[in-house]
Design a protein around this motif. Structure first.
Motif, PDB file in Angstrom:
ATOM      1  N   ARG A 221       0.831  -1.208   0.000  1.00 52.35           N
ATOM      2  CA  ARG A 221       0.000   0.000   0.000  1.00 52.35           C
ATOM      3  C   ARG A 221       0.867   1.261   0.000  1.00 52.35           C
ATOM      4  O   ARG A 221       0.556   2.248  -0.656  1.00 52.35           O
ATOM      5  CB  ARG A 221      -0.926   0.003   1.215  1.00 52.35           C
ATOM      6  N   LYS A 222       1.977   1.206   0.767  1.00 50.09           N
ATOM      7  CA  LYS A 222       2.875   2.362   0.810  1.00 50.09           C
ATOM      8  C   LYS A 222       3.559   2.574  -0.534  1.00 50.09           C
ATOM      9  O   LYS A 222       3.851   3.702  -0.928  1.00 50.09           O
ATOM     10  CB  LYS A 222       3.906   2.174   1.918  1.00 50.09           C
ATOM     11  N   GLY A 223       3.816   1.471  -1.242  1.00 50.49           N
ATOM     12  CA  GLY A 223       4.398   1.585  -2.569  1.00 50.49           C
ATOM     13  C   GLY A 223       3.468   2.325  -3.516  1.00 50.49           C
ATOM     14  O   GLY A 223       3.904   3.199  -4.281  1.00 50.49           O
ATOM     15  N   TYR A 224       2.187   2.006  -3.449  1.00 54.68           N
ATOM     16  CA  TYR A 224       1.224   2.707  -4.307  1.00 54.68           C
ATOM     17  C   TYR A 224       1.062   4.165  -3.880  1.00 54.68           C
ATOM     18  O   TYR A 224       0.812   5.042  -4.714  1.00 54.68           O
ATOM     19  CB  TYR A 224      -0.124   1.985  -4.272  1.00 54.68           C
ATOM     20  N   LEU A 225       1.223   4.441  -2.603  1.00 53.28           N
ATOM     21  CA  LEU A 225       1.186   5.834  -2.150  1.00 53.28           C
ATOM     22  C   LEU A 225       2.340   6.619  -2.754  1.00 53.28           C
ATOM     23  O   LEU A 225       2.193   7.781  -3.134  1.00 53.28           O
ATOM     24  CB  LEU A 225       1.248   5.879  -0.617  1.00 53.28           C
ATOM     25  N   THR A 226       3.498   5.965  -2.875  1.00 55.08           N
ATOM     26  CA  THR A 226       4.643   6.607  -3.521  1.00 55.08           C
ATOM     27  C   THR A 226       4.321   6.938  -4.968  1.00 55.08           C
ATOM     28  O   THR A 226       4.669   8.020  -5.470  1.00 55.08           O
ATOM     29  CB  THR A 226       5.873   5.674  -3.455  1.00 55.08           C
TER      30      THR A 226
END
Length: 271
Positions: A221-226
């Protein structure tokens, strides 16, 4: 015949619950004394009461207990118990998922501004000859069983697969359930498709934005936030086509989830 107090003591069920079972129709007294109005119970009612108690303790609702009591045969009651067992299992899984999300929320609060920042790289992805398996699965966590199915098919038909496998997610938005996933395993040459197992050539992607996510799958999820932050800063790009994911290190080759390595890929076009 036993008075309600005597019946309560013999069955270890409180008078309050016996009255409640009477009111709901689960267990009516065998007789009502016409002179005193006392509830009177018979010894033949003890097995019925025992059944009510263990169904209640198994999580059955009143309406479900009534249905179960109406089933005179053991197979019918066993089917009701199996159904309740599956319901409780599902509830446990849902509660465990809630606990997982609580832990994630706590971790994010504790991490504060120390969140990991992922680097975005742009590369061109060629077309691949693949053996693919595409299916609607219950959720993203069910993808592992799909990979097992693809691997079993390849082993049965002696199909050599490349280790550079990847997943394509065909949904245009994030979905919590009923996820459209296609697994792709590169092969040296195309063969004959069989039912759900399809040989095909994937489309080349001229501009693919990629980032590496380290650690447990929850970090995705944090990767997609990036990606979202990167898009805001690079507004000449627009998302285009289904996303992909490559698990370079995962459950099959790494015991510690902290050491997982996942590559997220999102196709873009310049606008």
């Amino acid at each position: 015949m036993f008075k309600i107090g005597e019946f309560s003591k013999l069955t270890q069920v409180s008078i309050r619950m016996l009255r409640y079972y009477d009111e709901t129709g689960l267990l009516k007294p065998a007789e009502i004394d016409k002179w005193t109005g006392y509830r009177l119970y018979s010894v033949e009612q003890i097995p019925i009461l025992n059944k009510i108690v263990y169904l209640r303790d198994s999580g059955f609702l009143i309406s479900e207990i009534i249905t179960a009591l109406n089933k005179k045969d053991d197979p019918g009651l066993l089917a009701q118990l199996d159904k309740k067992y599956k319901e409780i299992e599902q509830n446990i899984q849902e509660e465990q998922e809630r606990l997982r999300k609580i832990n994630l929320a706590k971790a994010e609060i504790l991490m504060g501004k120390r969140d990991i920042h992922y680097n975005i790289s742009i590369k061109e992805i060629p077309s691949y000859q693949v053996l693919s398996l595409r299916r609607i699965i219950p959720d993203y966590y069910a993808e592992g069983t799909l990979w097992q199915e693809l691997s079993a098919f390849a082993a049965e038909h002696q199909i050599p697969l490349s280790s550079n496998t990847f997943s394509i997610y065909h949904d245009t938005s994030y979905k919590e359930t009923l996820v459209d996933v296609e697994l792709c395993a590169p092969v040296e040459r195309l063969g004959k498709s069989s039912e759900n197992f399809v040989y095909r050539s994937t489309s080349p992607v001229p501009t693919m934005a990629c980032t590496m996510v380290y650690g447990a799958f929850s970090n995705i999820r944090k990767g997609y936030l990036t990606f979202s932050n990167w898009l805001q800063e690079n507004n000449r790009y627009q998302m285009s086509g289904p996303t992909r994911q490559i698990v370079h290190r995962g459950p099959w080759n790494e015991n510690n989830p902290d050491n997982y390595l996942i590559e997220l890929q999102i196709p873009f076009v310049q606008i």
